[in-house]
Each structure stands twice: as C-alpha cells, then as structure tokens.
Design an enzyme around this catalytic site. Sequence first.
Site, mmCIF file in Angstrom:
data_model
loop_
_atom_site.group_PDB
_atom_site.id
_atom_site.type_symbol
_atom_site.label_atom_id
_atom_site.label_comp_id
_atom_site.label_asym_id
_atom_site.label_seq_id
_atom_site.Cartn_x
_atom_site.Cartn_y
_atom_site.Cartn_z
ATOM 1 N N CYS A 2 -16.660 0.635 5.859
ATOM 2 C CA CYS A 2 -17.559 -0.379 6.479
ATOM 3 C C CYS A 2 -18.078 -0.966 5.277
ATOM 4 O O CYS A 2 -18.556 -0.385 4.329
ATOM 5 C CB CYS A 2 -18.450 0.414 7.257
ATOM 6 S SG CYS A 2 -17.805 1.617 8.541
ATOM 7 N N ARG A 27 -12.258 -3.670 0.894
ATOM 8 C CA ARG A 27 -12.758 -2.088 1.196
ATOM 9 C C ARG A 27 -11.604 -1.609 2.271
ATOM 10 O O ARG A 27 -11.578 -0.452 2.599
ATOM 11 C CB ARG A 27 -14.042 -2.178 1.422
ATOM 12 C CG ARG A 27 -15.008 -2.317 0.184
ATOM 13 C CD ARG A 27 -16.202 -2.767 0.651
ATOM 14 N NE ARG A 27 -17.070 -1.627 1.223
ATOM 15 C CZ ARG A 27 -17.819 -0.931 0.835
ATOM 16 N NH1 ARG A 27 -18.184 -1.054 -0.514
ATOM 17 N NH2 ARG A 27 -18.648 0.007 1.411
ATOM 18 N N TRP A 74 -14.809 -0.272 9.714
ATOM 19 C CA TRP A 74 -13.427 0.983 9.508
ATOM 20 C C TRP A 74 -13.946 1.950 10.376
ATOM 21 O O TRP A 74 -14.677 2.954 10.350
ATOM 22 C CB TRP A 74 -13.465 1.155 8.040
ATOM 23 C CG TRP A 74 -11.857 1.678 7.790
ATOM 24 C CD1 TRP A 74 -11.097 1.083 7.519
ATOM 25 C CD2 TRP A 74 -11.730 3.049 7.728
ATOM 26 N NE1 TRP A 74 -9.850 1.889 7.239
ATOM 27 C CE2 TRP A 74 -10.438 3.234 7.151
ATOM 28 C CE3 TRP A 74 -12.391 4.315 7.704
ATOM 29 C CZ2 TRP A 74 -9.616 4.270 7.120
ATOM 30 C CZ3 TRP A 74 -11.542 5.645 7.534
ATOM 31 C CH2 TRP A 74 -10.217 5.467 7.363
ATOM 32 N N ASN A 100 -23.792 1.596 7.586
ATOM 33 C CA ASN A 100 -22.790 2.063 6.850
ATOM 34 C C ASN A 100 -22.931 3.460 6.770
ATOM 35 O O ASN A 100 -24.276 3.861 6.208
ATOM 36 C CB ASN A 100 -22.484 1.232 5.421
ATOM 37 C CG ASN A 100 -21.542 1.574 4.586
ATOM 38 O OD1 ASN A 100 -20.329 2.363 5.332
ATOM 39 N ND2 ASN A 100 -21.263 0.975 3.626
ATOM 40 N N GLY A 101 -22.214 4.733 6.984
ATOM 41 C CA GLY A 101 -22.208 5.861 6.857
ATOM 42 C C GLY A 101 -22.045 6.571 8.116
ATOM 43 O O GLY A 101 -21.391 5.934 9.239
ATOM 44 N N GLU A 481 1.367 10.251 -9.561
ATOM 45 C CA GLU A 481 0.729 9.198 -9.568
ATOM 46 C C GLU A 481 1.725 7.985 -9.278
ATOM 47 O O GLU A 481 1.343 6.820 -8.441
ATOM 48 C CB GLU A 481 -0.187 8.815 -10.747
ATOM 49 C CG GLU A 481 -0.741 7.616 -11.064
ATOM 50 C CD GLU A 481 -1.911 7.333 -9.790
ATOM 51 O OE1 GLU A 481 -2.084 8.242 -9.022
ATOM 52 O OE2 GLU A 481 -2.170 6.134 -9.659
ATOM 53 N N LYS A 485 1.311 5.390 -5.880
ATOM 54 C CA LYS A 485 1.248 3.914 -6.137
ATOM 55 C C LYS A 485 2.448 3.434 -5.204
ATOM 56 O O LYS A 485 2.136 2.572 -4.480
ATOM 57 C CB LYS A 485 1.286 3.729 -7.700
ATOM 58 C CG LYS A 485 0.486 2.443 -8.009
ATOM 59 C CD LYS A 485 -1.042 3.106 -8.475
ATOM 60 C CE LYS A 485 -1.804 3.692 -7.327
ATOM 61 N NZ LYS A 485 -3.018 4.208 -7.785
ATOM 62 N N GLU A 488 1.636 4.049 -1.210
ATOM 63 C CA GLU A 488 0.387 3.158 -0.777
ATOM 64 C C GLU A 488 0.711 1.844 -0.549
ATOM 65 O O GLU A 488 0.142 0.960 0.487
ATOM 66 C CB GLU A 488 -0.679 3.661 -1.253
ATOM 67 C CG GLU A 488 -0.801 3.093 -2.651
ATOM 68 C CD GLU A 488 -2.435 3.443 -3.360
ATOM 69 O OE1 GLU A 488 -2.529 3.584 -4.569
ATOM 70 O OE2 GLU A 488 -3.330 3.420 -2.799
ATOM 71 N N HIS A 504 15.778 23.803 -6.072
ATOM 72 C CA HIS A 504 14.829 25.130 -5.260
ATOM 73 C C HIS A 504 14.867 24.568 -3.671
ATOM 74 O O HIS A 504 14.143 25.175 -2.825
ATOM 75 C CB HIS A 504 13.630 25.828 -5.746
ATOM 76 C CG HIS A 504 13.738 26.238 -7.196
ATOM 77 N ND1 HIS A 504 14.427 27.645 -7.079
ATOM 78 C CD2 HIS A 504 13.669 25.932 -8.423
ATOM 79 C CE1 HIS A 504 14.605 27.810 -8.469
ATOM 80 N NE2 HIS A 504 14.256 27.043 -9.219
ATOM 81 N N LYS A 603 -10.867 1.036 0.544
ATOM 82 C CA LYS A 603 -11.132 1.116 -1.082
ATOM 83 C C LYS A 603 -12.030 2.383 -1.538
ATOM 84 O O LYS A 603 -11.805 3.093 -2.176
ATOM 85 C CB LYS A 603 -11.633 -0.140 -1.727
ATOM 86 C CG LYS A 603 -11.830 -0.108 -3.229
ATOM 87 C CD LYS A 603 -10.476 -0.024 -3.743
ATOM 88 C CE LYS A 603 -10.495 0.045 -5.276
ATOM 89 N NZ LYS A 603 -9.500 0.566 -6.177
#
Length: 608
Positions: A2, A27, A74, A100-101, A481, A485, A488, A504, A603
């Site tokens: 948000c 975001r 969001w 927001n929160g 990583e 990347k 996503e 294995h 974000k």
Amino acid sequence: MCGIVGYCGKKNATDIIIHGLKNLEYRGYDSAGISVITKDSIKTIKSVGKLDKLEEVYKSNPIKGNVGIGHTRWATHGNVNLENAHPHLNSKNTISLVHNGVIDNYLELKEELEKEGYKFKSKTDTEVIVQLIDFYYNGNLLNAVLKTVKRLVGSYALGVVCNDNPSELIAVRNNCPLIVGFAEDGFIISSEISSIIENTNKVVYMDNKEIAQFNLNNTYKFFNYNLDEIEKEIETMDLNKDSISKNGFEHYMLKEIFEQPDAIRNLLDKRVINGKINLGESFFTAEEIKEFEKIYIIACGTAFHAGEIAKFAIQNFTGRQVQVEIASEFNYNQKFVDDKTLAIFVSQSGETADTLLALEEAKKLSAKTLAIVNAQNSTMTKQADKVMYCYCGPEISVASTKAFTTQLILLYLLALDMAEKLGTLSEDKIKSYLDELKTIPERISEILERKDNFRNIAEELKNQESVFYTGRGIDFTTAKEGALKLKEVSYIHTEAFASGELKHGSIALIDDSTKVIAIISQEHTAKKTAINLEELTARGASIYTITDFDDNTIKQNSKEVIKFARTTDFFAPLLSVIPAQLIAYYTSLARGNDVDKPRNLAKAVTVE
Ligand code: F6R
C-alpha cells in the site's frame, strides 16, 4: 504494498495525488482511490486494477479541490474490490482516511463500534479507524484522530481529511513510513520520497507516534501523542528527478543493473578513505567486536542471499561463526541470541515486516543490532543500534539488483573491519582485499558491455517450463539469487541445486529438454562442479556456465561459457550475479512480462 499520498496546497490536489500515486506504482497494488474536498462535499473515486482506470474515472468525473488524500492498495484484509479499496469514509461521508499498515486489534474495535450502532461496508481494518474517528469527533479533527490512534495496536501511516475542516490535512505515523514534502505551493505527504521529489527536495521524515496538521493557509504543526508541539528539522534531500526517472533505459531493472559500477564506486569512496575502512565514527569499536560471541545475519529474499554469501567472507576473515536466517523463520527457530550477539539485518527498503519483527525480537533478547539498509530514514534505521547505508539511490524495479551488490560490498567491508579490529587479518591482506574490491566496478562494466549476448540466451530460455541453477559453496548461494531473479521476473519455474546434491535426487528431473545455468568461480570447488556438469550433459541437459575459469571440462560440457574476469573467490558473486541479472531481465522482456512490476509482487513487503 500500500502507498499513501496526500496534498494540502494551492494546486489541484487530484492531479498531484494521482501523479504521486503513479510514482508509487512499482511497490505493487491491486486497487486505488482518492478523496478530495470540493466546495460542497468530499468527492471519492476508486478503481480496481491499474491507476489508468482511476484516471479514466477522473476524466469523466473531474474533481477539483486543494486538499485530498490518495492510496494504492495491496490487499491484506478482504478481497480486491471497490468496497475494500481506500479511501474509507464514515457513514455520513464527512471524514475520509487512507491507511498503510495493519491494525492488530481491529476486530475488537469493530465489535465495540458495532455495539454503538456503526455499520461497516468493507472487510478492512482501515474502515474501523475512520469509524472510530467519527465516534470521537466533536468538531476537532486533530483531537478525534489522536484519541483514535491511541486505541490502535499495530502499524499505521494515516492521511485524514474532513468536510467540516476543509482546509486541513492530518497525517500520523506509527511503524509505517510517512514523509512530508514542503513545496512552494503547499504540503505533500507520502509513504515514499519518489512521490515528493518532483515537487520539492525539502522534507521531514515523521517519527513513530507523531501526528501532523497541515493547513491551506500554509501553516503546519507536528505533535507527539501528548499533544505537545514538536520541532522537526526540514532536511534537504540529495536527490533529484533523475533519481526516479528511467534515464533513457527501457526499464528501471535494466537501469539499476547498469548503475551498479557507479553505485559500488560511490560506496567504496564513502567507506574507504585514504586506503582505510571507515564505517563511521559511531561504528562498533574493537572492544565491542571482541565481545561478540555470536553473529547472526537475518533478512528476506535477495537480501538474505547477500547475507548467505557474506557469511563465507566473515567466517574466513574473522574466524567467527555466522548464522544466516530467513527473517520470517527466525521467530520460530530456537534462538541462541543474547547480549553477546551481533544481529545484522539486511534490507533494501528497511520496511520489510518480517525483518522488522526479527529485529524487535533480537532486541528483546539484548542483541546488539546493525541494519544494512538502502532507504534512508526507513523504520529499520530508527530501530537498530547502528546503521550502514547502501547509498545506491532509490531502487524502483521490484527485482532487487543494485541493492544486492551494494549490500554485499558493505558486508565485505564489515568483515574486513572486524578482521582488522580482531587482528585476524594482516594489514597487507586487508589492503589487498580493498584493492581487489576497487577493481570490481570496471569488471562489472565489462560484463554489461556484452548485454546483447544475454538477450540471445534469453531467447533460448523463454519457452522453458523450468530452468535450473547450480553451483557449490559460494556459487550455490549466488545460484540461489540467480534462480530467484529469473523466477520473479520471467515466471519460469527455477530452482537452484547444490551441485554435489544433484545425484541425491534432483538429477531425476534432467533430460534432453533441460536447461541449466551453472556458476563456477571458486578455486577449491571448480573441478568438482565441472565434473557435475558432465553428469548433467550425459543426461542431455544444455548448460550455460558463468565462470572465471578457462577449463576444458567446463568448455566441453557447456553450450555456452559466459566468462568474467577472475577475482578473489569471496568477491566473485559481485561479478557472477551480473549475467544472472541480465538473463532474468531479458527473459522477462522476451516473454512480454511487466519487467519492473512482476505479478503478485510488491517492492516493500510490509505485511508478515
Ligand atoms: C527480490 C526481492 C525480494 C527482496 C525481499 C526483501 O528481487 O526484491 O526478495 O529482496 O523482499 O526486501 P528488503 O530488502 O526490502 O527487505
């Protein structure tokens, strides 16, 4: 996540707010809305989906006014629909609020209000806040908001407007960021600097449990929760419009990948002065460092991978054991944290809820805390004992790139600083590592020059259902990583396998349609990983190998070798991650995805 924008000034609030919300788009959000005080009433428009939809509603129904609030939502409490989208209003439509929160005790408050006869239209925790303000309101908005926030348990940044006080905007912050911009034409509040910077670079960062009152007559006041007026210093930010522009690049992700050489150079210039590491005067002293018996690194996602990579360097340089934990798991694990523990928290945004909670927990257990953060004045920077900034500028693409490499640089410097203070590395050795770090920006630039090569690889990967990454030791963590990347931004299923673990179980997945990206940069594991490549090609896999070795086994078993300049093993991830970032970017592009705003992602992840 948000985002909030509010305005109180001479210009048309709707234009400023919608433009500000656009700068928060990255975001991540699924609905949006604004409320503006007009001559006769509060006018509110909302839309589900992207902001273009809100703009369409606005164009067919223009709203003019000088005070207003806006929000990108969001979804957390309740589905994505117009009822749950912000702003939320009281039932008389006289008070409007954006939030927001997360409010932890909203159900108790809702029950209390329902007993008083209040009806709720949405499933959100936010509607409870505005109804509670209505309950306390007796003509003084500031007092009603203050009484309300004192009842809230949880995190919130709020913007509130009221029809009876048409020239006033109220803002409150508790554990969610809120910044105030002081423009010539008025005040702008926002969750983020990016929606303020185009209007002004004069800002105040609100602190927890602060409430602010802005008026159209160009006056403002900040208070604590006792209603004592407080003086806030107006800071001048060292940022400009270019910091949030794409600067000629097609996407922020590509721009940020290309910013890495400069970002690293700047950071090293700030933190290595006259050949000596300088982490700031208030940094841990030799005595304090000697006291640490345990070192934890705690973070999420890409920042967690930076911690995993740094573990190798810290352990090797200092001889101290390092425990790296995913923040969201930290609270469930048995903790061996006490007053002799250094707990390092790594975060681009400084607002990640899981990391903040882990920080709170570590503090309760008396650990000494250090935050490695990019976003200045973010919540984490206010809660940790010490802070080290990445100084890489706003990272706007959801996929983290330049924050990752600058986090690594800080962690390496920290490792070297600790080694110096503990006497575990000689002065010469430290100097040679610092000299090596200085060569990194140039070497990254060399890889970036070959960007078209990665476009070709992306073409070959774009139709895959799965792509695997593999490596050993440090290379395995870089592989993780790379896999994160790629998944996503491309939405291709990716996984990273420790090369030694393949046989294995995972090798059962390999056939002649499989594509694997291998990372080989470590002297002591290169040969072994090269043999693992043979096992993969024997089962038909095509392998792209990112390596700094000139090795025949690697060449023979690779469809393509992506070379980079040889550096100290510990620092190799700074280079080997660059091809992985570029492959992810171009694969996303080739698949026609929204590169900077991948689906379902936000974000700053401000919910657990
Ligand atoms: C991946 C990515 C995320 C973040 C994670 C932590 O590209 O961006 O995995 O790294 O959400 O975020 P921060 O660093 O803001 O705590």
